[in-house]
Motif scaffolding. Sequence first.
Motif, PDB file in Angstrom:
ATOM      1  N   PHE A 107       0.843  -1.198   0.000  1.00 40.56           N
ATOM      2  CA  PHE A 107       0.000   0.000   0.000  1.00 40.56           C
ATOM      3  C   PHE A 107       0.875   1.244   0.000  1.00 40.56           C
ATOM      4  O   PHE A 107       1.878   1.306   0.710  1.00 40.56           O
ATOM      5  N   ILE A 108       0.456   2.237  -0.777  1.00 46.97           N
ATOM      6  CA  ILE A 108       1.211   3.487  -0.832  1.00 46.97           C
ATOM      7  C   ILE A 108       0.250   4.617  -1.209  1.00 46.97           C
ATOM      8  O   ILE A 108      -0.751   4.380  -1.884  1.00 46.97           O
ATOM      9  N   ASP A 109       0.540   5.828  -0.739  1.00 52.36           N
ATOM     10  CA  ASP A 109      -0.236   6.985  -1.180  1.00 52.36           C
ATOM     11  C   ASP A 109       0.611   7.780  -2.170  1.00 52.36           C
ATOM     12  O   ASP A 109       1.802   7.504  -2.360  1.00 52.36           O
ATOM     13  N   SER A 110       0.009   8.755  -2.832  1.00 44.96           N
ATOM     14  CA  SER A 110       0.712   9.460  -3.908  1.00 44.96           C
ATOM     15  C   SER A 110       1.925  10.243  -3.413  1.00 44.96           C
ATOM     16  O   SER A 110       2.942  10.316  -4.113  1.00 44.96           O
ATOM     17  N   ILE A 111       1.848  10.795  -2.214  1.00 43.76           N
ATOM     18  CA  ILE A 111       2.981  11.551  -1.676  1.00 43.76           C
ATOM     19  C   ILE A 111       4.166  10.627  -1.419  1.00 43.76           C
ATOM     20  O   ILE A 111       5.293  10.896  -1.837  1.00 43.76           O
ATOM     21  N   ARG A 112       3.897   9.517  -0.758  1.00 42.94           N
ATOM     22  CA  ARG A 112       4.965   8.549  -0.479  1.00 42.94           C
ATOM     23  C   ARG A 112       5.500   7.941  -1.773  1.00 42.94           C
ATOM     24  O   ARG A 112       6.699   7.692  -1.905  1.00 42.94           O
ATOM     25  N   GLN A 160       7.969  10.348  -3.162  1.00 38.60           N
ATOM     26  CA  GLN A 160       9.186  10.340  -2.357  1.00 38.60           C
ATOM     27  C   GLN A 160      10.025   9.098  -2.662  1.00 38.60           C
ATOM     28  O   GLN A 160      11.255   9.187  -2.812  1.00 38.60           O
ATOM     29  N   ASP A 161       9.369   7.947  -2.743  1.00 44.88           N
ATOM     30  CA  ASP A 161      10.085   6.707  -3.047  1.00 44.88           C
ATOM     31  C   ASP A 161      10.684   6.738  -4.447  1.00 44.88           C
ATOM     32  O   ASP A 161      11.815   6.290  -4.658  1.00 44.88           O
ATOM     33  N   LEU A 162       9.936   7.280  -5.402  1.00 41.61           N
ATOM     34  CA  LEU A 162      10.450   7.383  -6.766  1.00 41.61           C
ATOM     35  C   LEU A 162      11.658   8.312  -6.813  1.00 41.61           C
ATOM     36  O   LEU A 162      12.674   7.996  -7.448  1.00 41.61           O
ATOM     37  N   ASP A 163      11.572   9.448  -6.143  1.00 36.32           N
ATOM     38  CA  ASP A 163      12.712  10.373  -6.098  1.00 36.32           C
ATOM     39  C   ASP A 163      13.943   9.685  -5.513  1.00 36.32           C
ATOM     40  O   ASP A 163      15.056   9.854  -6.024  1.00 36.32           O
ATOM     41  N   SER A 164      13.758   8.904  -4.465  1.00 36.05           N
ATOM     42  CA  SER A 164      14.873   8.171  -3.853  1.00 36.05           C
ATOM     43  C   SER A 164      15.461   7.150  -4.819  1.00 36.05           C
ATOM     44  O   SER A 164      16.692   7.014  -4.918  1.00 36.05           O
ATOM     45  N   GLU A 165      14.610   6.444  -5.520  1.00 38.77           N
ATOM     46  CA  GLU A 165      15.082   5.453  -6.498  1.00 38.77           C
ATOM     47  C   GLU A 165      15.862   6.123  -7.630  1.00 38.77           C
ATOM     48  O   GLU A 165      16.895   5.612  -8.065  1.00 38.77           O
ATOM     49  N   VAL A 166      15.375   7.268  -8.099  1.00 34.66           N
ATOM     50  CA  VAL A 166      16.060   8.002  -9.171  1.00 34.66           C
ATOM     51  C   VAL A 166      17.454   8.423  -8.697  1.00 34.66           C
ATOM     52  O   VAL A 166      18.440   8.288  -9.430  1.00 34.66           O
ATOM     53  N   GLU A 167      17.544   8.910  -7.466  1.00 35.90           N
ATOM     54  CA  GLU A 167      18.841   9.301  -6.905  1.00 35.90           C
ATOM     55  C   GLU A 167      19.808   8.124  -6.857  1.00 35.90           C
ATOM     56  O   GLU A 167      21.017   8.297  -6.999  1.00 35.90           O
ATOM     57  N   ALA A 201       8.435  -0.112  -8.837  1.00 35.35           N
ATOM     58  CA  ALA A 201       7.519  -1.191  -9.212  1.00 35.35           C
ATOM     59  C   ALA A 201       7.499  -2.299  -8.156  1.00 35.35           C
ATOM     60  O   ALA A 201       7.835  -3.443  -8.436  1.00 35.35           O
ATOM     61  N   PRO A 202       7.079  -1.962  -6.921  1.00 36.83           N
ATOM     62  CA  PRO A 202       6.993  -3.026  -5.927  1.00 36.83           C
ATOM     63  C   PRO A 202       5.875  -4.009  -6.275  1.00 36.83           C
ATOM     64  O   PRO A 202       4.825  -3.594  -6.780  1.00 36.83           O
ATOM     65  N   PRO A 203       6.098  -5.296  -6.023  1.00 38.16           N
ATOM     66  CA  PRO A 203       5.044  -6.276  -6.290  1.00 38.16           C
ATOM     67  C   PRO A 203       3.796  -5.986  -5.448  1.00 38.16           C
ATOM     68  O   PRO A 203       3.899  -5.585  -4.289  1.00 38.16           O
TER      69      PRO A 203
END
Length: 80
Positions: free
Chosen positions: A27-32, A35-42, A49-51
Amino acid sequence: MNAEIDVISCPDRMVSLSDGKAYSVYFIDSIRMQQDLDSEVELGSPFLAPPGLIVIPELSRSAMENAIALSTTSTLSQFK
Protein backbone atom coordinates in the motif's frame (compact mmCIF):
# COMPACT_ATOMS: atom_id res chain seq x y z
CA MET A 1 -15.26 -10.51 0.42
CA ASN A 2 -13.93 -10.48 3.98
CA ALA A 3 -10.26 -9.66 4.41
CA GLU A 4 -7.97 -9.42 7.36
CA ILE A 5 -5.12 -6.96 7.07
CA ASP A 6 -2.01 -7.63 9.11
CA VAL A 7 -1.27 -4.17 10.50
CA ILE A 8 2.45 -3.56 10.86
CA SER A 9 4.55 -0.41 10.60
CA CYS A 10 5.49 -0.74 6.92
CA PRO A 11 3.51 -0.66 3.68
CA ASP A 12 4.14 -4.34 2.87
CA ARG A 13 1.13 -6.34 4.01
CA MET A 14 -0.29 -9.81 3.82
CA VAL A 15 -4.00 -9.85 3.05
CA SER A 16 -5.88 -13.01 4.00
CA LEU A 17 -9.28 -13.51 2.40
CA SER A 18 -12.15 -15.49 3.88
CA ASP A 19 -11.47 -18.30 1.38
CA GLY A 20 -8.06 -18.86 3.01
CA LYS A 21 -5.99 -17.36 0.21
CA ALA A 22 -3.30 -14.87 1.20
CA TYR A 23 -1.76 -12.16 -0.97
CA SER A 24 1.25 -9.92 -0.52
CA VAL A 25 0.34 -6.30 -1.21
CA TYR A 26 2.16 -2.98 -0.98
CA PHE A 27 0.00 0.00 0.00
CA ILE A 28 1.21 3.49 -0.83
CA ASP A 29 -0.24 6.99 -1.18
CA SER A 30 0.71 9.46 -3.91
CA ILE A 31 2.98 11.55 -1.68
CA ARG A 32 4.96 8.55 -0.48
CA MET A 33 5.07 7.15 -4.01
CA GLN A 34 6.71 10.38 -5.26
CA GLN A 35 9.19 10.34 -2.36
CA ASP A 36 10.08 6.71 -3.05
CA LEU A 37 10.45 7.38 -6.77
CA ASP A 38 12.71 10.37 -6.10
CA SER A 39 14.87 8.17 -3.85
CA GLU A 40 15.08 5.45 -6.50
CA VAL A 41 16.06 8.00 -9.17
CA GLU A 42 18.84 9.30 -6.90
CA LEU A 43 20.10 5.72 -6.61
CA GLY A 44 20.10 5.35 -10.40
CA SER A 45 16.91 3.32 -10.70
CA PRO A 46 14.38 5.52 -12.56
CA PHE A 47 11.28 3.50 -11.72
CA LEU A 48 9.20 2.19 -8.84
CA ALA A 49 7.52 -1.19 -9.21
CA PRO A 50 6.99 -3.03 -5.93
CA PRO A 51 5.04 -6.28 -6.29
CA GLY A 52 1.38 -6.00 -5.29
CA LEU A 53 1.29 -2.19 -5.54
CA ILE A 54 -2.03 -0.62 -4.46
CA VAL A 55 -2.21 3.20 -4.48
CA ILE A 56 -4.68 4.63 -1.95
CA PRO A 57 -5.56 8.22 -0.92
CA GLU A 58 -4.01 7.85 2.55
CA LEU A 59 -2.12 5.20 4.48
CA SER A 60 -4.78 4.29 7.00
CA ARG A 61 -6.28 0.97 7.98
CA SER A 62 -9.71 2.05 6.73
CA ALA A 63 -8.33 3.05 3.31
CA MET A 64 -6.50 -0.29 3.07
CA GLU A 65 -9.58 -2.27 4.07
CA ASN A 66 -11.73 -0.33 1.60
CA ALA A 67 -9.29 -1.00 -1.26
CA ILE A 68 -9.27 -4.72 -0.49
CA ALA A 69 -13.06 -4.84 -0.12
CA LEU A 70 -13.45 -3.24 -3.55
CA SER A 71 -10.86 -5.51 -5.16
CA THR A 72 -11.81 -8.77 -6.76
CA THR A 73 -10.12 -12.07 -6.12
CA SER A 74 -8.94 -12.09 -9.74
CA THR A 75 -7.28 -8.70 -9.20
CA LEU A 76 -5.52 -9.89 -6.06
CA SER A 77 -4.46 -13.18 -7.64
CA GLN A 78 -2.15 -11.15 -9.92
CA PHE A 79 -0.11 -10.33 -6.80
CA LYS A 80 0.86 -13.93 -6.02
